[in-house]
Motif scaffolding. Structure first.
Motif, PDB file in Angstrom:
ATOM      1  N   GLY A   1       0.803  -1.226   0.000  1.00 52.52           N
ATOM      2  CA  GLY A   1       0.000   0.000   0.000  1.00 52.52           C
ATOM      3  C   GLY A   1       0.828   1.264   0.000  1.00 52.52           C
ATOM      4  N   PRO A   2       0.551   2.194   0.930  1.00 47.35           N
ATOM      5  CA  PRO A   2       1.253   3.481   0.936  1.00 47.35           C
ATOM      6  C   PRO A   2       2.721   3.395   1.342  1.00 47.35           C
ATOM      7  N   LEU A   3       3.185   2.207   1.741  1.00 50.92           N
ATOM      8  CA  LEU A   3       4.607   2.065   2.062  1.00 50.92           C
ATOM      9  C   LEU A   3       5.477   2.392   0.850  1.00 50.92           C
ATOM     10  N   VAL A   4       4.990   2.029  -0.342  1.00 55.03           N
ATOM     11  CA  VAL A   4       5.725   2.298  -1.584  1.00 55.03           C
ATOM     12  C   VAL A   4       5.213   3.622  -2.147  1.00 55.03           C
ATOM     13  N   ASP A   5       5.851   4.701  -1.784  1.00 56.54           N
ATOM     14  CA  ASP A   5       5.400   6.039  -2.179  1.00 56.54           C
ATOM     15  C   ASP A   5       6.111   6.480  -3.449  1.00 56.54           C
ATOM     16  N   ALA A   6       5.840   5.746  -4.554  1.00 55.88           N
ATOM     17  CA  ALA A   6       6.570   5.975  -5.799  1.00 55.88           C
ATOM     18  C   ALA A   6       5.843   6.933  -6.740  1.00 55.88           C
ATOM     19  N   GLY A   7       4.660   7.412  -6.355  1.00 56.62           N
ATOM     20  CA  GLY A   7       3.915   8.325  -7.215  1.00 56.62           C
ATOM     21  C   GLY A   7       3.292   7.669  -8.423  1.00 56.62           C
ATOM     22  N   LEU A   8       3.134   6.340  -8.409  1.00 51.70           N
ATOM     23  CA  LEU A   8       2.532   5.605  -9.517  1.00 51.70           C
ATOM     24  C   LEU A   8       1.077   5.273  -9.204  1.00 51.70           C
ATOM     25  N   SER A   9       0.203   5.416 -10.186  1.00 51.87           N
ATOM     26  CA  SER A   9      -1.197   5.059  -9.998  1.00 51.87           C
ATOM     27  C   SER A   9      -1.355   3.546  -9.990  1.00 51.87           C
ATOM     28  N   PRO A  10      -2.156   3.007  -9.082  1.00 59.12           N
ATOM     29  CA  PRO A  10      -2.457   1.573  -9.149  1.00 59.12           C
ATOM     30  C   PRO A  10      -3.109   1.229 -10.483  1.00 59.12           C
ATOM     31  N   ILE A  11      -2.982  -0.005 -10.893  1.00 51.22           N
ATOM     32  CA  ILE A  11      -3.659  -0.449 -12.109  1.00 51.22           C
ATOM     33  C   ILE A  11      -5.160  -0.246 -11.970  1.00 51.22           C
ATOM     34  N   ALA A  12      -5.663  -0.391 -10.750  1.00 55.12           N
ATOM     35  CA  ALA A  12      -7.091  -0.207 -10.508  1.00 55.12           C
ATOM     36  C   ALA A  12      -7.552   1.216 -10.809  1.00 55.12           C
TER      37      ALA A  12
ATOM     38  N   LEU B   1      -9.822  -5.841  -9.779  1.00 48.28           N
ATOM     39  CA  LEU B   1     -10.090  -6.117  -8.373  1.00 48.28           C
ATOM     40  C   LEU B   1      -8.785  -5.887  -7.625  1.00 48.28           C
ATOM     41  N   TYR B   2      -8.788  -4.925  -6.742  1.00 45.68           N
ATOM     42  CA  TYR B   2      -7.576  -4.475  -6.056  1.00 45.68           C
ATOM     43  C   TYR B   2      -7.695  -4.799  -4.576  1.00 45.68           C
ATOM     44  N   TYR B   3      -6.594  -5.307  -3.990  1.00 46.47           N
ATOM     45  CA  TYR B   3      -6.636  -5.522  -2.547  1.00 46.47           C
ATOM     46  C   TYR B   3      -5.355  -5.038  -1.889  1.00 46.47           C
ATOM     47  N   THR B   4      -5.507  -4.613  -0.646  1.00 49.08           N
ATOM     48  CA  THR B   4      -4.380  -4.211   0.181  1.00 49.08           C
ATOM     49  C   THR B   4      -4.666  -4.655   1.607  1.00 49.08           C
ATOM     50  N   SER B   5      -3.682  -4.550   2.471  1.00 45.94           N
ATOM     51  CA  SER B   5      -3.880  -4.980   3.859  1.00 45.94           C
ATOM     52  C   SER B   5      -2.884  -4.271   4.755  1.00 45.94           C
ATOM     53  N   PHE B   6      -2.863  -4.647   6.033  1.00 44.46           N
ATOM     54  CA  PHE B   6      -2.045  -3.955   7.027  1.00 44.46           C
ATOM     55  C   PHE B   6      -0.908  -4.805   7.586  1.00 44.46           C
ATOM     56  N   THR B   7      -0.906  -6.113   7.323  1.00 39.13           N
ATOM     57  CA  THR B   7       0.036  -6.996   8.015  1.00 39.13           C
ATOM     58  C   THR B   7       1.481  -6.819   7.571  1.00 39.13           C
ATOM     59  N   LYS B   8       1.709  -6.337   6.354  1.00 39.26           N
ATOM     60  CA  LYS B   8       3.073  -6.188   5.845  1.00 39.26           C
ATOM     61  C   LYS B   8       3.607  -4.762   5.990  1.00 39.26           C
ATOM     62  N   ASN B   9       2.768  -3.816   6.401  1.00 44.60           N
ATOM     63  CA  ASN B   9       3.249  -2.433   6.494  1.00 44.60           C
ATOM     64  C   ASN B   9       3.022  -1.765   7.848  1.00 44.60           C
ATOM     65  N   THR B  10       2.262  -2.431   8.747  1.00 45.10           N
ATOM     66  CA  THR B  10       2.086  -1.867  10.098  1.00 45.10           C
ATOM     67  C   THR B  10       2.535  -2.881  11.144  1.00 45.10           C
ATOM     68  N   VAL B  11       1.700  -3.915  11.371  1.00 42.93           N
ATOM     69  CA  VAL B  11       2.026  -4.934  12.363  1.00 42.93           C
ATOM     70  C   VAL B  11       1.330  -6.234  11.959  1.00 42.93           C
ATOM     71  N   PRO B  12       1.995  -7.395  12.055  1.00 41.57           N
ATOM     72  CA  PRO B  12       1.417  -8.640  11.558  1.00 41.57           C
ATOM     73  C   PRO B  12       0.074  -9.014  12.180  1.00 41.57           C
ATOM     74  N   GLY B  13      -0.158  -8.622  13.422  1.00 45.04           N
ATOM     75  CA  GLY B  13      -1.386  -9.019  14.092  1.00 45.04           C
ATOM     76  C   GLY B  13      -2.637  -8.311  13.605  1.00 45.04           C
ATOM     77  N   LEU B  14      -2.480  -7.266  12.807  1.00 42.44           N
ATOM     78  CA  LEU B  14      -3.651  -6.531  12.303  1.00 42.44           C
ATOM     79  C   LEU B  14      -4.099  -7.172  10.996  1.00 42.44           C
ATOM     80  N   ARG B  15      -4.755  -8.309  11.104  1.00 44.56           N
ATOM     81  CA  ARG B  15      -5.116  -9.099   9.936  1.00 44.56           C
ATOM     82  C   ARG B  15      -6.455  -8.637   9.367  1.00 44.56           C
TER      83      ARG B  15
END
Length: 461
Positions: free
Chosen positions: A275-286, A294-308
């Motif tokens: 998600g926003p961890l990669v601040d490259a200024g590129l638009s998602p394909i979505a 169909l686009y998905y993102t989550s929190f476990t890889k950029n905040t804390v693993p327990g936030l599933r």
């Protein structure tokens, strides 16, 4: 019947591991097909001038790698058709092993304190609907509203009704695939892709078609050509650094892929768990093709693993299918975890943890450059891992085993391979799963293995 035989002149120390590597390479190269019976321990030991104990240890190593099965009273047989696909990472950390196999963000004690604080807050502020309701449409409207704000940070501006809150990225990916790829159809993806796709294709009944990639990902012309000879219904891509080779797909490549998808009326599944961890200024394909992605993102890889918790965005044409398949596979995301995610999104905790992660990864990447130098691996400054192509086509299983003997766990590249095309053996090394000191030590072991012959590093049996 004459079968392939190991070459005794190529045996190095430790002999059992060298022998296992030879047999593993022969299996991967097709010289020993599935079901081939290997010579009895005593006969092979006599033929190669080794001890029976050495051959037994080599066979045990091949059984551990799931390349050989031993049947009491019948012998040892090549086993290349696995019943279940093993994950590339260790399911649990063992002893003093430095575990660089599992992909996770950098975590420190403050992450646990943040979670404890959120749980304390939840104990006093849990809405009755989150604790007592079975109806997703009662529980999740407020969470979808918060999701719209988070998705803006990911580069998407979407209506709340197009968002499903899921139990993390894996649930989102599974629901998306169920919605666009009926049994018997084909899903195209990167030749080095998401390891979970491989077993999912078996469980859900669709076929995988791994496509050639370069430094920006899938080649659009390869997708176009594949669509002319196969029932490809969808394409699955990870364009933003989380893919095995840590590549970042440029804006033109994204647009070119969309053009091919529109030409053949393909659905696109875009995995963007950083998600926003990669601040490259590129638009998602979505954002380029909202009508089919169909686009998905989550929190476990950029905040804390327990936030599933994850967010799955679906175009209008797929909203009903996504909702129905989410109901039958998950019913709904866990409401109490969703409460924490919404709190963290709205009060700024989530983006603050993402920004902290960026700084932590910069430090980890500096350690990589310090220990490994430049050029022997692929990565990105926001990546949670590095991808190391092995020199001289060294046996991947053997390299992973040698690292384990030196106390370091890494992920074999074969686990991410979705194509049968020739490829260069490689390994994936996680940067966030240990302390900085352990990372430096583990990378030191890997670096020495890359530049040294195994017999100079390992004790003989």
């Amino acid at each position: 019947m004459t079968i392939w035989q190991p070459d005794p002149t190529l045996i190095r120390r430790p002999a059992y591991l060298s022998l296992a590597d030879q047999i593993a390479r022969a299996i991967h190269d097709g010289h020993l097909p599935h079901g081939t019976r290997l010579p009895p321990h005593r006969k092979l030991a006599y033929d190669l001038g080794l001890s029976v104990q050495t051959v037994s240890r080599a066979y045990e190593e091949l059984i551990r790698r799931d390349l050989v099965s031993g049947e009491i009273g019948r012998g040892s047989f090549v086993q290349t058709m696995r019943r279940e696909v093993e994950p590339p990472y260790l399911p649990e950390r063992l002893g003093e092993l430095i575990d660089l196999s599992i992909l996770k963000p950098v975590c420190e004690p403050m992450h646990l304190e943040e979670l404890k604080g959120a749980l304390t807050w939840l104990g006093s502020n849990l809405p009755s609907s989150s604790g007592l309701s079975f109806r997703p449409n009662v529980v999740f409207p407020r969470h979808r509203a918060a999701a719209t704000e988070w998705l803006k940070l990911c580069g998407l501006n979407v209506p709340a009704q197009n968002i499903s809150v899921t139990n993390g990225a894996t649930a989102a990916m599974t629901v998306a695939l169920m919605s666009v790829a009926p049994p018997g159809s084909t899903v195209a993806t990167e030749a080095l892709g998401h390891h979970t796709l491989i077993p999912l294709s078996t469980y859900l009944g669709f076929h995988l078609h791994g496509l050639p990639v370069d430094k920006e990902g899938i080649l659009p012309q390869a997708l176009d050509q594949a669509c002319q000879g196969s029932d490809i219904r969808a394409i699955f891509v990870q364009p933003s650094v989380i893919n095995p080779t840590a590549m970042l797909m440029g804006s033109q490549r994204r647009s070119d892929l969309v053009d091919v998808a529109r030409k053949h009326d393909l659905a696109i599944i875009e995995g963007d768990v950083l998600g926003p961890l990669v601040d490259a200024g590129l638009s998602p394909i979505a954002a380029i093709a909202p009508e089919r992605t169909l686009y998905y993102t989550s929190f476990t890889k950029n905040t804390v693993p327990g936030l599933r918790i994850g967010y799955l965005v679906a175009p209008d044409r797929y909203v009903a299918a996504v909702a129905n398949r989410h109901l039958v596979s998950n019913w709904m995301a866990t409401p109490m975890v969703a409460e924490i995610a919404t709190k963290w999104v709205t009060d700024g905790t989530a983006i603050r943890l993402v920004e902290w992660q960026r700084d932590a990864l910069l430090r980890r990447q500096a350690i990589v450059r310090e220990v490994m130098g430049e050029g022997s691996y692929l990565t990105h400054e926001r990546a949670l891992h590095i991808w190391i192509p092995l020199p001289d086509n060294r046996a991947e299983d053997g390299f992973v085993a040698q690292a384990r003997l030196q106390g370091v766990a890494i992920a074999p590249g074969m686990s991410f391979r979705t194509s049968d095309a020739p490829w260069r053996p490689a390994v994936r090394v996680s940067l966030g799963s240990t302390t900085e000191n352990e990372l430096r030590a583990g990378l030191g072991v890997i670096s020495r293995l890359l530049i040294s012959e195994a017999e100079h590093l390992l004790l003989a049996i």
